[in-house]
Enzyme design. Structure first.
Site, mmCIF file in Angstrom:
data_model
loop_
_atom_site.group_PDB
_atom_site.id
_atom_site.type_symbol
_atom_site.label_atom_id
_atom_site.label_comp_id
_atom_site.label_asym_id
_atom_site.label_seq_id
_atom_site.Cartn_x
_atom_site.Cartn_y
_atom_site.Cartn_z
ATOM 1 N N SER A 78 -14.747 23.432 29.098
ATOM 2 C CA SER A 78 -13.560 23.386 29.905
ATOM 3 C C SER A 78 -13.621 22.152 30.766
ATOM 4 O O SER A 78 -14.461 21.591 31.171
ATOM 5 C CB SER A 78 -13.444 24.549 30.993
ATOM 6 O OG SER A 78 -12.337 24.404 31.924
ATOM 7 N N ALA A 79 -12.230 21.543 31.244
ATOM 8 C CA ALA A 79 -12.006 20.625 31.870
ATOM 9 C C ALA A 79 -12.710 20.724 33.126
ATOM 10 O O ALA A 79 -12.865 19.844 34.052
ATOM 11 C CB ALA A 79 -10.588 20.216 31.904
ATOM 12 N N TYR B 258 -17.246 28.718 37.338
ATOM 13 C CA TYR B 258 -16.913 28.737 36.131
ATOM 14 C C TYR B 258 -17.355 27.304 35.348
ATOM 15 O O TYR B 258 -17.857 27.232 34.477
ATOM 16 C CB TYR B 258 -15.561 28.848 36.173
ATOM 17 C CG TYR B 258 -14.798 28.819 34.760
ATOM 18 C CD1 TYR B 258 -14.899 29.860 33.844
ATOM 19 C CD2 TYR B 258 -13.928 27.560 34.547
ATOM 20 C CE1 TYR B 258 -14.326 29.544 32.589
ATOM 21 C CE2 TYR B 258 -13.199 27.596 33.360
ATOM 22 C CZ TYR B 258 -13.310 28.473 32.350
ATOM 23 O OH TYR B 258 -12.774 28.281 31.036
ATOM 24 N N LYS C 14 -19.874 26.203 32.310
ATOM 25 C CA LYS C 14 -19.366 25.651 31.223
ATOM 26 C C LYS C 14 -20.456 24.299 31.029
ATOM 27 O O LYS C 14 -20.782 24.075 29.869
ATOM 28 C CB LYS C 14 -18.137 25.066 31.254
ATOM 29 C CG LYS C 14 -17.063 26.239 31.213
ATOM 30 C CD LYS C 14 -16.855 26.657 29.895
ATOM 31 C CE LYS C 14 -15.731 27.834 29.740
ATOM 32 N NZ LYS C 14 -16.147 28.563 28.528
ATOM 33 N N ASN D 14 -6.430 23.381 29.841
ATOM 34 C CA ASN D 14 -5.097 24.056 29.918
ATOM 35 C C ASN D 14 -4.262 24.433 28.767
ATOM 36 O O ASN D 14 -3.530 23.727 28.558
ATOM 37 C CB ASN D 14 -4.182 23.723 31.048
ATOM 38 C CG ASN D 14 -4.882 23.523 32.591
ATOM 39 O OD1 ASN D 14 -5.184 24.783 32.793
ATOM 40 N ND2 ASN D 14 -4.596 22.446 33.105
ATOM 41 N N GLU E 57 -3.580 35.199 34.326
ATOM 42 C CA GLU E 57 -2.878 34.292 33.531
ATOM 43 C C GLU E 57 -2.892 32.824 34.350
ATOM 44 O O GLU E 57 -3.001 32.622 35.460
ATOM 45 C CB GLU E 57 -1.117 34.727 33.542
ATOM 46 C CG GLU E 57 -0.460 34.454 34.727
ATOM 47 C CD GLU E 57 -0.736 35.720 36.081
ATOM 48 O OE1 GLU E 57 -1.613 36.416 35.716
ATOM 49 O OE2 GLU E 57 -0.176 35.933 37.036
HETATM 50 P P1 NAD Z 1 -9.209 34.900 26.961
HETATM 51 O O1 NAD Z 1 -9.727 35.206 28.239
HETATM 52 O O2 NAD Z 1 -7.958 34.923 26.312
HETATM 53 O O3 NAD Z 1 -10.307 35.116 25.795
HETATM 54 C C1 NAD Z 1 -11.681 35.175 25.964
HETATM 55 C C2 NAD Z 1 -12.054 36.383 25.219
HETATM 56 O O4 NAD Z 1 -13.378 36.706 25.528
HETATM 57 C C3 NAD Z 1 -11.226 37.811 25.832
HETATM 58 O O5 NAD Z 1 -10.666 38.324 24.808
HETATM 59 C C4 NAD Z 1 -12.479 38.590 26.428
HETATM 60 O O6 NAD Z 1 -12.091 40.016 26.211
HETATM 61 C C5 NAD Z 1 -13.526 38.015 25.566
HETATM 62 N N1 NAD Z 1 -14.826 38.617 26.237
HETATM 63 C C6 NAD Z 1 -15.226 38.340 27.714
HETATM 64 N N2 NAD Z 1 -16.299 39.006 27.612
HETATM 65 C C7 NAD Z 1 -16.815 39.339 26.585
HETATM 66 C C8 NAD Z 1 -18.120 40.023 26.220
HETATM 67 N N3 NAD Z 1 -18.986 40.477 27.278
HETATM 68 N N4 NAD Z 1 -18.194 40.354 24.734
HETATM 69 C C9 NAD Z 1 -17.233 39.982 23.937
HETATM 70 N N5 NAD Z 1 -15.914 39.545 24.244
HETATM 71 C C10 NAD Z 1 -15.953 39.061 25.641
HETATM 72 O O7 NAD Z 1 -9.260 33.113 27.087
HETATM 73 P P2 NAD Z 1 -8.871 32.039 26.216
HETATM 74 O O8 NAD Z 1 -7.770 31.207 26.949
HETATM 75 O O9 NAD Z 1 -8.407 32.436 25.050
HETATM 76 O O10 NAD Z 1 -10.005 30.959 26.278
HETATM 77 C C11 NAD Z 1 -11.151 31.020 25.118
HETATM 78 C C12 NAD Z 1 -12.229 29.926 25.543
HETATM 79 O O11 NAD Z 1 -11.750 28.591 25.957
HETATM 80 C C13 NAD Z 1 -12.996 30.519 27.002
HETATM 81 O O12 NAD Z 1 -14.297 30.218 26.436
HETATM 82 C C14 NAD Z 1 -12.316 29.521 28.035
HETATM 83 O O13 NAD Z 1 -13.281 29.500 28.898
HETATM 84 C C15 NAD Z 1 -12.198 28.378 27.091
HETATM 85 N N6 NAD Z 1 -10.998 27.549 27.808
HETATM 86 C C16 NAD Z 1 -9.633 27.924 27.816
HETATM 87 C C17 NAD Z 1 -8.751 27.389 28.489
HETATM 88 C C18 NAD Z 1 -7.249 27.516 28.386
HETATM 89 O O14 NAD Z 1 -6.393 26.910 29.294
HETATM 90 N N7 NAD Z 1 -7.049 28.976 27.897
HETATM 91 C C19 NAD Z 1 -9.258 26.055 29.201
HETATM 92 C C20 NAD Z 1 -10.297 25.728 29.329
HETATM 93 C C21 NAD Z 1 -11.477 26.478 28.347
#
Ligand code: NAD
Length: 349
Positions: free
Chosen positions: A138-139, A169, A173, A198, A211
């Site tokens: 992540s950023a 967090y 990462k 994001n 959210e």
């Molecule tokens: P999200 O929270 O919708 O998806 C993450 C999933 O991981 C969830 O469905 C959750 O139930 C699952 N999870 C958590 N703990 C778990 C466990 N112990 N066992 C199995 N599953 C588990 O998040 P997202 O937005 O889809 O993000 C996906 C990835 O991208 C994450 O690693 C997040 O940190 C990274 N990320 C997302 C963003 C963004 O803007 N959405 C930005 C930076 C990084």
């Protein structure tokens, strides 16, 4: 096995979530055999059959579960005697928006849960000789000191050190990026490491505190009867990448041979949070006044300091474009229109 029976295989860890659900659906449409693993019983918005061939509800903090799911049940090529997955996407994390990451209340869980998942996943991926693993950083791992000026944040990949993320967090990462890269150096695991900035779009968390800003703005505009609360002074800057551009960026990165990252995956269209809120208001076609809340007013109302994160952040896509010869380009407004439409339907049933 007949040649026509052979399919490429993909494992999406965290596929019950926002990005993972979209990615699983796209890979299934491309003809992959897809397994999703998530701690959730089911995807919140999609029926399993729409996104994968097999959905396993399991806790990836448990090494036994990770060991079990890392084997593909089908052979993806004639020489694939080990039944190793062609593509593994590690997206599972304990995460949420500013209201989850920046209050401090969830720091221990965020670090412990996500680090355990990553330690298990990278170890088993190497042990089971999976062909390539994508890790979503992540950023938030970029140092706070380069993101104090809202007009000129520096998020070039090379600016990561000396490290000083503004959240636990972000520290987790950074640790896990290094973990995946170390498994590449010591065990030859083929990894791709990207830093998401994001990501937003339909079929994502849109209420209850986890959210992100675009979904929160769309929900607030949809629910508003004349005023809309925006946390902070609204002058902090960010960029937001629509989910379709995110998937395209991930797959192009994943399917080239040379470059393993870390690389930014984000948009370079930087806006203030108030501009983002105004976009949601314009799309809603309602007459809504923005009400910025921070300082003591915020503490009096919520009982904790306003969780704003860094003052400015923008993706820097120079490296991605140089390596991939392509970059995401969809205007933010278009993505916000699609997201608002979906959230408006959720709000109004
Ligand atoms: P999200 O929270 O919708 O998806 C993450 C999933 O991981 C969830 O469905 C959750 O139930 C699952 N999870 C958590 N703990 C778990 C466990 N112990 N066992 C199995 N599953 C588990 O998040 P997202 O937005 O889809 O993000 C996906 C990835 O991208 C994450 O690693 C997040 O940190 C990274 N990320 C997302 C963003 C963004 O803007 N959405 C930005 C930076 C990084």
């Amino acid at each position: 096995m007949k040649k026509t029976d052979i399919k490429k295989t993909a494992l999406i860890l965290g596929g019950g979530g926002f990005i993972g659900g979209h990615l699983a659906k796209r890979l299934k449409n491309e003809g992959f055999w897809v397994r999703v693993v998530d701690i959730k019983e089911e995807h919140e918005f999609w029926d399993h059959n729409e996104i994968c061939h097999e959905y396993i509800s399991g806790d990836l903090r448990d090494p036994k579960i990770v060991s079990l799911v890392m084997f593909s049940p089908i052979q993806s090529s004639e020489d694939d005697k080990e039944k190793a997955f062609d593509e593994v996407y590690q997206l599972a994390a304990d995460m949420g928006g500013a209201g989850y990451i920046f209050t401090g209340d969830n720091d221990a869980n965020v670090m412990h849960n996500s680090a355990l998942i990553n330690l298990n996943v990278v170890f088993e991926a190497a042990k089971k000789s999976v062909k390539r693993v994508f890790y979503s950083s992540s950023a938030c791992m970029y140092p706070e000191y380069n993101q104090l000026d809202p007009d000129n944040p520096n998020c070039e990949e090379s600016s990561a050190y000396p490290a000083k993320p503004d959240s636990e967090y972000g520290w987790e990462k950074l640790f896990s990026e290094r973990l995946f890269l170390a498994f590449n150096r010591n065990y030859g695991l083929d990894v791709r490491v990207a830093r998401f900035h994001n990501i937003f779009g339909p079929m994502g968390t849109w209420k209850d505190g986890k959210e992100k800003a675009p979904a929160a703005m769309c929900r607030k505009a949809s629910e508003s009867k004349g005023e809309m609360e925006v946390w902070g002074d609204g002058l902090q800057t960010r960029s937001f990448l629509y989910i379709d551009d995110c998937l395209e960026s991930v797959l192009r990165f994943m399917r080239q041979e040379e470059f393993m990252g870390p690389v930014n995956i984000g948009s370079e269209e930087m806006v203030t949070i108030n501009q983002l809120a105004q976009m949601a208001i314009d799309i809603s076609e309602k007459d809504i006044k923005i009400n910025n809340i921070d300082g003591q007013d915020f503490i009096d109302k919520y009982g904790f300091s306003c969780p704003m994160g860094v003052r400015g952040r923008n993706s820097d896509n120079k490296l991605y474009k140089e390596k991939m010869g392509w970059g995401p380009s969809q205007p933010l407004y278009e993505g916000m229109e699609l997201t608002f439409k979906w959230i408006n339907q959720q709000v109004n049933g």
